[in-house]
Design a protein around this motif. Structure first.
Motif, PDB file in Angstrom:
ATOM      1  N   TRP A 126       2.576 -32.434  -8.121  1.00  0.00           N
ATOM      2  CA  TRP A 126       1.824 -33.530  -7.854  1.00  0.00           C
ATOM      3  C   TRP A 126       1.159 -33.238  -6.589  1.00  0.00           C
ATOM      4  O   TRP A 126       1.406 -33.064  -5.369  1.00  0.00           O
ATOM      5  CB  TRP A 126       2.522 -34.721  -7.536  1.00  0.00           C
ATOM      6  N   PRO A 127      -0.306 -33.236  -6.750  1.00  0.00           N
ATOM      7  CA  PRO A 127      -1.284 -32.771  -5.613  1.00  0.00           C
ATOM      8  C   PRO A 127      -0.939 -33.976  -4.288  1.00  0.00           C
ATOM      9  O   PRO A 127      -0.849 -35.074  -4.876  1.00  0.00           O
ATOM     10  CB  PRO A 127      -2.355 -32.697  -6.099  1.00  0.00           C
ATOM     11  N   SER A 128      -1.064 -33.462  -3.296  1.00  0.00           N
ATOM     12  CA  SER A 128      -0.928 -34.228  -2.228  1.00  0.00           C
ATOM     13  C   SER A 128      -2.532 -35.023  -1.654  1.00  0.00           C
ATOM     14  O   SER A 128      -2.313 -35.888  -1.144  1.00  0.00           O
ATOM     15  CB  SER A 128      -0.535 -33.571  -0.874  1.00  0.00           C
ATOM     16  N   GLY A 129      -3.646 -34.456  -2.234  1.00  0.00           N
ATOM     17  CA  GLY A 129      -4.853 -35.096  -1.714  1.00  0.00           C
ATOM     18  C   GLY A 129      -5.528 -35.835  -2.788  1.00  0.00           C
ATOM     19  O   GLY A 129      -6.680 -36.661  -2.467  1.00  0.00           O
ATOM     20  N   GLY A 130      -4.603 -36.394  -3.733  1.00  0.00           N
ATOM     21  CA  GLY A 130      -5.194 -37.460  -4.608  1.00  0.00           C
ATOM     22  C   GLY A 130      -6.004 -37.022  -5.549  1.00  0.00           C
ATOM     23  O   GLY A 130      -6.575 -37.582  -6.440  1.00  0.00           O
ATOM     24  N   GLU A 131      -6.232 -35.907  -5.732  1.00  0.00           N
ATOM     25  CA  GLU A 131      -7.203 -35.371  -7.026  1.00  0.00           C
ATOM     26  C   GLU A 131      -6.513 -33.991  -7.539  1.00  0.00           C
ATOM     27  O   GLU A 131      -5.897 -33.081  -6.907  1.00  0.00           O
ATOM     28  CB  GLU A 131      -8.316 -34.874  -6.234  1.00  0.00           C
ATOM     29  N   ALA A 132      -6.814 -34.018  -8.966  1.00  0.00           N
ATOM     30  CA  ALA A 132      -6.185 -32.867  -9.455  1.00  0.00           C
ATOM     31  C   ALA A 132      -7.455 -32.135 -10.477  1.00  0.00           C
ATOM     32  O   ALA A 132      -8.231 -32.881 -10.540  1.00  0.00           O
ATOM     33  CB  ALA A 132      -5.092 -33.212 -10.573  1.00  0.00           C
ATOM     34  N   VAL A 133      -7.563 -30.846 -10.329  1.00  0.00           N
ATOM     35  CA  VAL A 133      -8.633 -30.043 -10.676  1.00  0.00           C
ATOM     36  C   VAL A 133      -8.189 -29.201 -11.800  1.00  0.00           C
ATOM     37  O   VAL A 133      -7.334 -28.408 -11.525  1.00  0.00           O
ATOM     38  CB  VAL A 133      -9.483 -29.096  -9.851  1.00  0.00           C
ATOM     39  N   ILE A 134      -8.624 -29.508 -13.053  1.00  0.00           N
ATOM     40  CA  ILE A 134      -8.226 -28.662 -14.251  1.00  0.00           C
ATOM     41  C   ILE A 134      -9.515 -27.601 -14.629  1.00  0.00           C
ATOM     42  O   ILE A 134     -10.562 -27.958 -15.189  1.00  0.00           O
ATOM     43  CB  ILE A 134      -7.752 -29.251 -15.565  1.00  0.00           C
ATOM     44  N   HIS A 135      -9.387 -26.420 -13.981  1.00  0.00           N
ATOM     45  CA  HIS A 135     -10.628 -25.617 -14.148  1.00  0.00           C
ATOM     46  C   HIS A 135     -10.932 -25.134 -15.767  1.00  0.00           C
ATOM     47  O   HIS A 135     -11.995 -24.985 -15.714  1.00  0.00           O
ATOM     48  CB  HIS A 135     -10.256 -24.286 -13.290  1.00  0.00           C
ATOM     49  N   SER A 136      -9.853 -25.128 -16.501  1.00  0.00           N
ATOM     50  CA  SER A 136     -10.191 -24.445 -17.778  1.00  0.00           C
ATOM     51  C   SER A 136     -10.883 -25.519 -18.514  1.00  0.00           C
ATOM     52  O   SER A 136     -11.411 -25.142 -19.521  1.00  0.00           O
ATOM     53  CB  SER A 136      -8.666 -24.374 -18.291  1.00  0.00           C
TER      54      SER A 136
ATOM     55  N   PRO B 103      -3.322 -41.583  -8.602  1.00  0.00           N
ATOM     56  CA  PRO B 103      -2.627 -42.458  -7.696  1.00  0.00           C
ATOM     57  C   PRO B 103      -1.937 -41.921  -6.463  1.00  0.00           C
ATOM     58  O   PRO B 103      -1.756 -40.325  -6.665  1.00  0.00           O
ATOM     59  CB  PRO B 103      -1.380 -43.131  -8.523  1.00  0.00           C
ATOM     60  N   ALA B 104      -1.686 -42.546  -5.288  1.00  0.00           N
ATOM     61  CA  ALA B 104      -1.170 -41.777  -4.197  1.00  0.00           C
ATOM     62  C   ALA B 104       0.267 -41.322  -4.500  1.00  0.00           C
ATOM     63  O   ALA B 104       0.541 -40.299  -3.955  1.00  0.00           O
ATOM     64  CB  ALA B 104      -1.296 -42.821  -3.164  1.00  0.00           C
ATOM     65  N   GLN B 105       0.912 -41.767  -5.301  1.00  0.00           N
ATOM     66  CA  GLN B 105       2.521 -41.361  -5.518  1.00  0.00           C
ATOM     67  C   GLN B 105       2.442 -41.396  -6.979  1.00  0.00           C
ATOM     68  O   GLN B 105       1.805 -42.161  -7.997  1.00  0.00           O
ATOM     69  CB  GLN B 105       3.311 -42.549  -5.215  1.00  0.00           C
ATOM     70  N   PRO B 106       3.178 -40.224  -7.432  1.00  0.00           N
ATOM     71  CA  PRO B 106       3.404 -40.224  -8.831  1.00  0.00           C
ATOM     72  C   PRO B 106       4.313 -41.072  -9.624  1.00  0.00           C
ATOM     73  O   PRO B 106       5.271 -41.654  -8.836  1.00  0.00           O
ATOM     74  CB  PRO B 106       4.171 -38.663  -8.970  1.00  0.00           C
ATOM     75  N   LEU B 107       4.138 -41.393 -10.787  1.00  0.00           N
ATOM     76  CA  LEU B 107       4.932 -42.557 -11.346  1.00  0.00           C
ATOM     77  C   LEU B 107       6.302 -41.955 -12.056  1.00  0.00           C
ATOM     78  O   LEU B 107       7.291 -42.690 -12.342  1.00  0.00           O
ATOM     79  CB  LEU B 107       4.213 -43.116 -12.675  1.00  0.00           C
ATOM     80  N   GLY B 108       6.421 -40.565 -12.175  1.00  0.00           N
ATOM     81  CA  GLY B 108       7.650 -40.009 -12.809  1.00  0.00           C
ATOM     82  C   GLY B 108       8.111 -38.737 -11.861  1.00  0.00           C
ATOM     83  O   GLY B 108       7.499 -38.763 -10.566  1.00  0.00           O
TER      84      GLY B 108
END
Length: 552
Positions: A483-493, A530-535
């Motif tokens: 889970w990324p800490s910065g609030g953003e995930a990037v899927i480069h593919s 979201p700031a925190q993961p749900l699972g």
């Protein structure tokens, strides 16, 4: 004088009787020693004939089964040759299942020391098992592996509870070991006296489990390691032990010297008689006919050159038998034991580093030291199992994860906890696992897999930059293994080029009712989280397109 003479005569007779009795005792002791004396100097044919004589009471039943095998092997869509068998296609139920449970449970769970190879290593001088056995149980001529059988009682075995646990874990199929290398059948075999139905538990424990598994709607598999029994106890022939005693030959098997090759089974020169191979084939066919498993798992030694013709006989029989019932069976093999199109490759305790076009499977164990139960074992975390599952599924495979119950039939709490945690994750994220197929590429990220068997404990931890992809219908799934800490995930593919012009209509996080905001940029898809993961453990995003997803 006459009385004294009589006394002397009685004393003489008593003395002679005692001498004779002592001679008898010495003779019995000598015979006993002879029966357990090392036999490794005998030639292979003599050793094998001793085993054949001990097993001869079942010759008639064995011949009957073999006749049926060879008839069925010619009566159906397959024949006993690789050209015919390579037409095989893996059934959809197996491709859709993704996750199964493997079970190593047997007499070896009584000593609960070293590993499930205890019966082999206890007869190998200098091994930890050998030293442990002598200090705990005494000399091998007096207390051998057979003497653990009365201690294997399975008094707390509850097949219905086991099956409920497996279903709760999210498994779709279950593969108990019907017979391990030790030669003790965990089912009601009509070809042996040495079975759980006749000794130890005195129950057809796997027959009961098979019924419970199917009652929960799960697929039943069967694993046979019988072929390795040909050599497994050869250490007992080199020392004074009960392996040498002909009265136990039916249990301990031929115990031929294992002329092991470290390079390839093609250079394994171990003696294997045709009689032993016939017995192996008959026993496996008996399991098929009695329990009708939908999957049949073999360990590595079916690749030994002597086994090849009998292996083809079994495959043709098994596939044709399933076809006669409107079904398609699955055979698991390792290494190069079978022609690659003819069955499903299994990679033991390891993974592949890319998509394999032909379907495959990994088998690994929750426990790190042993497949069977041992005391003081260590266990994989739920996260490790879930990450491995996501990786394998993305590469066109299944994960078969093993448990080792105790001899009393209870499953260790640590194992149950892992299974339930995996099941909880699958309840939320199973949509991205079950029934999916690989996408164009398996995923992305910096963490690399050490490809091949026996590398499971060398795996590096995945990160939030590691994604694994799957596809189903009009959706594409991306499981983020952190889970990324910065609030953003990037899927480069997920660039416009890779998506081949398909327009993304929505992105959601499985387990959440709120949509995920996203931007398509030149370096890929950016997701605002979201700031925190749900699972826990891994987080699966569902990407839906306005038209059908390109499958690659």
């Amino acid at each position: 004088m006459r009385k004294a003479g009589k006394q002397r005569a009685c004393s003489l007779r008593l003395w002679l009787f005692l001498i004779a009795g002592g001679s008898v005792a010495l003779t019995v002791a000598a015979q006993s020693t002879t029966q357990t004396s090392p036999t490794n100097a005998q030639d292979a044919q003599t050793i094998d004939q001793t085993w054949q004589r001990a097993s001869s009471k079942y010759d008639s039943e064995r011949s009957k089964i073999l006749g049926e095998v060879r008839r069925v092997a010619k009566d159906g869509p397959y024949r006993a040759d690789w050209q015919s068998l390579q037409k095989y296609e893996v059934p959809d139920w197996c491709k859709d299942a993704k996750f199964g449970i493997f079970i190593h449970w047997g007499v070896y769970s009584v000593p609960a020391f070293g590993s499930e190879w205890y019966p082999r290593n206890m007869y190998r001088q200098g091994s930890d098992e050998y030293n442990h056995h002598l200090s705990t149980y005494g000399p091998l001529a007096k207390f051998g592996y057979k003497d653990f059988i009365p201690m294997f009682r399975a008094e707390h075995f509850d097949p219905a509870a086991w099956a409920r646990l497996f279903k709760e874990a999210g498994a779709k199929y279950v593969v108990p070991v019907f017979e391990h290398h030790d030669g003790f059948a965990m089912y009601d075999s009509g070809l042996s006296d040495w079975t759980a139905a006749k000794m130890g538990p005195r129950r057809d424990v796997l027959g009961e489990l098979a019924g419970a598994i199917r009652a929960e709607g799960l697929h039943l598999g069967a694993s046979s390691h019988r072929v390795e029994h040909n050599f497994f106890l050869d250490g007992g022939r080199q020392i004074e032990s009960d392996v040498n005693d002909p009265q136990f030959a039916a249990f301990y098997g031929p115990a031929h010297t294992w002329m092991e090759s470290k390079q390839t089974l093609l250079t394994d020169w171990t003696y294997v008689s045709n009689a032993y191979l016939d017995d192996w084939l008959a026993r496996d066919a008996e399991i098929v006919r009695k329990y009708k498993p939908e999957l049949f798992y073999f360990d590595w030694w079916i690749g030994q050159p002597s086994v090849r013709q009998h292996l083809m006989d079994f495959a043709a029989f098994y596939y044709n038998d399933a076809a006669s019932r409107g079904s398609v069976g699955v055979i698991n093999y390792k290494l190069d034991a079978m022609e690659k199109h003819s069955a499903v490759l299994d990679v033991e305790r390891g993974q592949l580093n890319d998509i394999r076009p032909l379907y495959w499977q990994t088998d690994t164990s929750i426990s790190n030291k042993s497949w069977g139960y041992i005391e003081h074992d260590s266990f994989k975390s739920p996260q490790a199992i879930i990450h491995q599952l996501a990786d394998i599924v993305s590469k066109n495979g299944n994960l078969l994860v093993n448990i080792g119950p105790r001899s009393d039939g209870t499953i260790p709490d640590e194992v149950q906890t892992v299974l339930r945690e995996v099941g909880s994750w699958l309840k939320i994220n199973g949509e991205a696992i079950y029934g999916t197929r690989p996408w164009k590429i398996y995923g992305e990220g910096p963490t690399k897999i050490v490809e091949g068997a026996f590398h499971d404990t060398e795996a590096q931890p995945f990160t939030d930059r590691d994604f694994r992809f799957t596809a189903k219908n009009d959706a594409l799934y991306a499981c983020e293994l952190g889970w990324p800490s910065g609030g953003e995930a990037v899927i480069h593919s997920f660039t416009a080029a890779q998506l081949a012009g398909s327009k993304v209509s929505s992105v959601s996080l499985l387990g959440s009712t709120s949509p995920i905001a996203f931007d398509m940029q030149s370096d890929g898809m950016h997701l605002r989280l979201p700031a925190q993961p749900l699972g826990k453990y891994a987080h699966c995003f569902k990407i839906v397109f306005s038209r059908q997803t390109p499958q690659g």
